[in-house]
Motif scaffolding. Structure first.
Motif, PDB file in Angstrom:
ATOM      1  N   LEU A  93       0.859  -1.182   0.000  1.00  0.00           N
ATOM      2  CA  LEU A  93       0.000   0.000   0.000  1.00  0.00           C
ATOM      3  C   LEU A  93       0.895   1.231   0.000  1.00  0.00           C
ATOM      4  CD1 LEU A  93      -2.574  -1.123   2.735  1.00  0.00           C
ATOM      5  CD2 LEU A  93      -2.730  -1.404   0.265  1.00  0.00           C
ATOM      6  N   TRP A  94       0.721   2.067  -1.000  1.00  0.00           N
ATOM      7  CA  TRP A  94       1.586   3.233  -1.086  1.00  0.00           C
ATOM      8  C   TRP A  94       0.758   4.487  -1.364  1.00  0.00           C
ATOM      9  CZ3 TRP A  94       2.217   6.109  -5.655  1.00  0.00           C
ATOM     10  CH2 TRP A  94       1.660   5.545  -6.807  1.00  0.00           C
ATOM     11  N   LEU A 123       2.425 -10.929  12.798  1.00  0.00           N
ATOM     12  CA  LEU A 123       3.409 -10.058  13.432  1.00  0.00           C
ATOM     13  C   LEU A 123       3.383  -8.723  12.708  1.00  0.00           C
ATOM     14  CD1 LEU A 123       5.805  -9.592  15.390  1.00  0.00           C
ATOM     15  CD2 LEU A 123       7.302 -10.484  13.585  1.00  0.00           C
ATOM     16  N   ALA A 124       3.368  -7.628  13.457  1.00  0.00           N
ATOM     17  CA  ALA A 124       3.343  -6.290  12.866  1.00  0.00           C
ATOM     18  C   ALA A 124       4.388  -5.409  13.536  1.00  0.00           C
ATOM     19  CB  ALA A 124       1.957  -5.661  13.016  1.00  0.00           C
ATOM     20  N   THR A 125       5.114  -4.654  12.721  1.00  0.00           N
ATOM     21  CA  THR A 125       6.079  -3.697  13.233  1.00  0.00           C
ATOM     22  C   THR A 125       6.358  -2.675  12.135  1.00  0.00           C
ATOM     23  OG1 THR A 125       8.246  -3.441  14.308  1.00  0.00           O
ATOM     24  CG2 THR A 125       8.103  -5.021  12.494  1.00  0.00           C
ATOM     25  N   THR A 126       7.149  -1.677  12.459  1.00  0.00           N
ATOM     26  CA  THR A 126       7.580  -0.717  11.443  1.00  0.00           C
ATOM     27  C   THR A 126       9.006  -1.062  11.026  1.00  0.00           C
ATOM     28  OG1 THR A 126       8.564   0.851  13.011  1.00  0.00           O
ATOM     29  CG2 THR A 126       6.196   1.081  12.557  1.00  0.00           C
ATOM     30  N   PHE A 127       9.394  -0.599   9.856  1.00  0.00           N
ATOM     31  CA  PHE A 127      10.775  -0.826   9.432  1.00  0.00           C
ATOM     32  C   PHE A 127      11.772  -0.207  10.415  1.00  0.00           C
ATOM     33  CE2 PHE A 127       8.956  -2.084   5.379  1.00  0.00           C
ATOM     34  CZ  PHE A 127       9.831  -3.057   4.951  1.00  0.00           C
ATOM     35  N   PRO A 128      11.586   1.034  10.874  1.00  0.00           N
ATOM     36  CA  PRO A 128      12.536   1.582  11.852  1.00  0.00           C
ATOM     37  C   PRO A 128      12.628   0.760  13.135  1.00  0.00           C
ATOM     38  CG  PRO A 128      11.230   3.353  10.893  1.00  0.00           C
ATOM     39  CD  PRO A 128      10.616   2.060  10.434  1.00  0.00           C
ATOM     40  N   ASP A 129      11.483   0.307  13.672  1.00  0.00           N
ATOM     41  CA  ASP A 129      11.504  -0.494  14.897  1.00  0.00           C
ATOM     42  C   ASP A 129      12.161  -1.850  14.662  1.00  0.00           C
ATOM     43  OD1 ASP A 129      10.309   1.475  16.397  1.00  0.00           O
ATOM     44  OD2 ASP A 129       8.279   0.650  16.203  1.00  0.00           O
ATOM     45  N   LEU A 130      11.895  -2.428  13.496  1.00  0.00           N
ATOM     46  CA  LEU A 130      12.484  -3.731  13.190  1.00  0.00           C
ATOM     47  C   LEU A 130      14.003  -3.631  13.092  1.00  0.00           C
ATOM     48  CD1 LEU A 130      12.105  -6.711  12.460  1.00  0.00           C
ATOM     49  CD2 LEU A 130      11.885  -6.000  10.066  1.00  0.00           C
ATOM     50  N   TYR A 131      14.489  -2.622  12.371  1.00  0.00           N
ATOM     51  CA  TYR A 131      15.933  -2.451  12.256  1.00  0.00           C
ATOM     52  C   TYR A 131      16.562  -2.202  13.629  1.00  0.00           C
ATOM     53  CZ  TYR A 131      15.194  -1.891   7.198  1.00  0.00           C
ATOM     54  OH  TYR A 131      14.860  -2.089   5.887  1.00  0.00           O
ATOM     55  N   VAL A 156       1.550 -14.275   8.370  1.00  0.00           N
ATOM     56  CA  VAL A 156       1.262 -12.940   7.821  1.00  0.00           C
ATOM     57  C   VAL A 156       2.127 -11.920   8.558  1.00  0.00           C
ATOM     58  CG1 VAL A 156      -0.479 -11.176   7.388  1.00  0.00           C
ATOM     59  CG2 VAL A 156      -1.118 -13.594   7.274  1.00  0.00           C
ATOM     60  N   LEU A 157       2.910 -11.160   7.807  1.00  0.00           N
ATOM     61  CA  LEU A 157       3.813 -10.149   8.360  1.00  0.00           C
ATOM     62  C   LEU A 157       3.404  -8.776   7.846  1.00  0.00           C
ATOM     63  CD1 LEU A 157       6.513  -9.339   9.811  1.00  0.00           C
ATOM     64  CD2 LEU A 157       7.641  -9.769   7.597  1.00  0.00           C
ATOM     65  N   LEU A 158       3.324  -7.794   8.739  1.00  0.00           N
ATOM     66  CA  LEU A 158       3.012  -6.420   8.346  1.00  0.00           C
ATOM     67  C   LEU A 158       4.204  -5.542   8.700  1.00  0.00           C
ATOM     68  CD1 LEU A 158      -0.346  -4.530   9.000  1.00  0.00           C
ATOM     69  CD2 LEU A 158       1.856  -3.366   9.022  1.00  0.00           C
ATOM     70  N   LEU A 159       4.785  -4.892   7.687  1.00  0.00           N
ATOM     71  CA  LEU A 159       5.909  -3.980   7.870  1.00  0.00           C
ATOM     72  C   LEU A 159       5.489  -2.591   7.406  1.00  0.00           C
ATOM     73  CD1 LEU A 159       8.868  -6.227   6.629  1.00  0.00           C
ATOM     74  CD2 LEU A 159       8.214  -5.714   8.993  1.00  0.00           C
ATOM     75  N   ASP A 160       5.421  -1.681   8.343  1.00  0.00           N
ATOM     76  CA  ASP A 160       4.919  -0.329   8.092  1.00  0.00           C
ATOM     77  C   ASP A 160       6.079   0.628   7.826  1.00  0.00           C
ATOM     78  OD1 ASP A 160       2.836   1.471   7.847  1.00  0.00           O
ATOM     79  OD2 ASP A 160       2.612   1.813   9.996  1.00  0.00           O
ATOM     80  N   ASP A 161       5.813   1.651   7.007  1.00  0.00           N
ATOM     81  CA  ASP A 161       6.733   2.777   6.825  1.00  0.00           C
ATOM     82  C   ASP A 161       8.038   2.412   6.128  1.00  0.00           C
ATOM     83  OD1 ASP A 161       4.987   4.627   7.942  1.00  0.00           O
ATOM     84  OD2 ASP A 161       5.739   4.295   9.970  1.00  0.00           O
ATOM     85  N   LEU A 162       7.936   1.714   5.018  1.00  0.00           N
ATOM     86  CA  LEU A 162       9.117   1.467   4.202  1.00  0.00           C
ATOM     87  C   LEU A 162       9.645   2.793   3.649  1.00  0.00           C
ATOM     88  CD1 LEU A 162      11.030  -0.449   2.614  1.00  0.00           C
ATOM     89  CD2 LEU A 162       9.299  -0.480   0.799  1.00  0.00           C
ATOM     90  N   GLY A 163      10.959   2.985   3.733  1.00  0.00           N
ATOM     91  CA  GLY A 163      11.568   4.187   3.173  1.00  0.00           C
ATOM     92  C   GLY A 163      11.761   5.308   4.163  1.00  0.00           C
ATOM     93  N   ASN A 194       5.337   5.556   1.709  1.00  0.00           N
ATOM     94  CA  ASN A 194       5.002   6.804   1.025  1.00  0.00           C
ATOM     95  C   ASN A 194       5.574   6.831  -0.385  1.00  0.00           C
ATOM     96  OD1 ASN A 194       3.917   7.534   3.472  1.00  0.00           O
ATOM     97  ND2 ASN A 194       5.047   9.441   3.673  1.00  0.00           N
ATOM     98  N   GLU A 195       6.523   5.938  -0.648  1.00  0.00           N
ATOM     99  CA  GLU A 195       7.222   5.925  -1.929  1.00  0.00           C
ATOM    100  C   GLU A 195       6.473   5.068  -2.946  1.00  0.00           C
ATOM    101  OE1 GLU A 195       9.734   7.815  -2.432  1.00  0.00           O
ATOM    102  OE2 GLU A 195      10.042   8.406  -0.342  1.00  0.00           O
ATOM    103  N   PRO A 196       6.426   5.499  -4.215  1.00  0.00           N
ATOM    104  CA  PRO A 196       5.762   4.703  -5.265  1.00  0.00           C
ATOM    105  C   PRO A 196       6.615   3.514  -5.646  1.00  0.00           C
ATOM    106  CG  PRO A 196       6.782   6.637  -6.225  1.00  0.00           C
ATOM    107  CD  PRO A 196       6.948   6.782  -4.732  1.00  0.00           C
ATOM    108  N   PRO A 197       6.008   2.488  -6.253  1.00  0.00           N
ATOM    109  CA  PRO A 197       6.773   1.313  -6.678  1.00  0.00           C
ATOM    110  C   PRO A 197       7.954   1.658  -7.582  1.00  0.00           C
ATOM    111  CG  PRO A 197       4.434   0.851  -6.771  1.00  0.00           C
ATOM    112  CD  PRO A 197       4.559   2.310  -6.464  1.00  0.00           C
TER     113      PRO A 197
END
Length: 230
Positions: A93-94, A123-131, A156-163, A194-197
């Motif tokens: 989703l972008w 499992l759900a987290t954000t990219f910053p929290d995961l890193y 099912v894995l949810l990763l929020d806020d890529l980029g 927020n970034e397009p494909p």
């Protein structure tokens, strides 16, 4: 009582009942289990729904516990996962800030849970929290590896806020490990950005971008910032 004596007795009782106007026609035999008891499909589906919702709620921030979505392509994706988690694509989703990406992402997973799937883990987290949790020096090696195994294998894995995190060789290698593992094993991941494909190659590198483009259903979330319009 043997059969020889039982038959005349039963015949006599039937005659007496008939003379008194009593109906002795055998009633239906209820062999099927009741919907509220084990053995009935409805009972077991409700048990699966309750279990899936519990897992969803444990992994979900309070703000999104009742999230839902009516975006057709997102709903279609959720229904595919509910039908067979091993045969469904991933979801990206972008769109701009505040367009409802995270809400729709959690809403899609909640929609899956409400179907009572046979196999459900989340499992759900954000990219910053995961890193931050996986970076060397964060906790001990065993904790980091346990988290990574969970990220790699959860249904099912949810990763929020890529980029939103500064890229480095370490973040690129970590992201590649996650994406490649789930790509190979056909385990769905929900990604918001927020970034397009089209920006993925520059953002993540060609290897990761290529896999994400192939493995995801990509849905653009449009509109104004919903947070500012409240």
């Amino acid at each position: 009582m043997n059969t020889a004596t039982a038959t005349p007795l039963l015949t006599r009782l039937a005659r007496i009942a008939h003379e008194r106007g009593l109906d002795t026609t055998p009633g239906p035999v209820e062999d099927a289990p009741h919907p509220d008891l084990p053995g009935h499909p409805d009972y077991h589906r409700r048990q699966r729904v309750a279990s899936a919702l519990t897992k969803f709620e444990r992994a979900t921030p309070p703000r999104y516990l009742t999230a839902s979505t009516d975006v057709p392509r997102v709903c279609d994706w959720a229904d595919q996962v509910a039908a067979d988690v091993t045969q469904a694509p991933s979801l990206m989703l972008w769109g701009g800030t505040g367009t409802g990406k995270t809400h729709a992402a959690f809403g899609a997973v909640r929609r899956i849970a409400l179907t009572g799937p046979i196999r459900f883990g989340f499992l759900a987290t954000t990219f910053p929290d995961l890193y931050a949790a996986l970076r060397p020096g964060a906790g001990n090696d065993e904790e980091r590896e346990r988290l990574m195994r969970r990220v790699l294998s959860v249904p099912v894995l949810l990763l929020d806020d890529l980029g939103t995190t500064k890229s480095s060789l370490w973040t690129e290698e970590t992201t590649y490990r996650i994406v490649n593992h789930r790509y190979n094993r056909m385990l769905p991941v929900v990604i918001t950005s927020n970034e397009p494909p089209a920006a993925l190659p520059e953002l993540l590198g060609d290897r990761i971008a290529s896999r994400l483009i192939e493995m995801t259903t990509r849905v653009e979330m449009t509109g104004t910032d919903r947070r500012l319009s409240r």
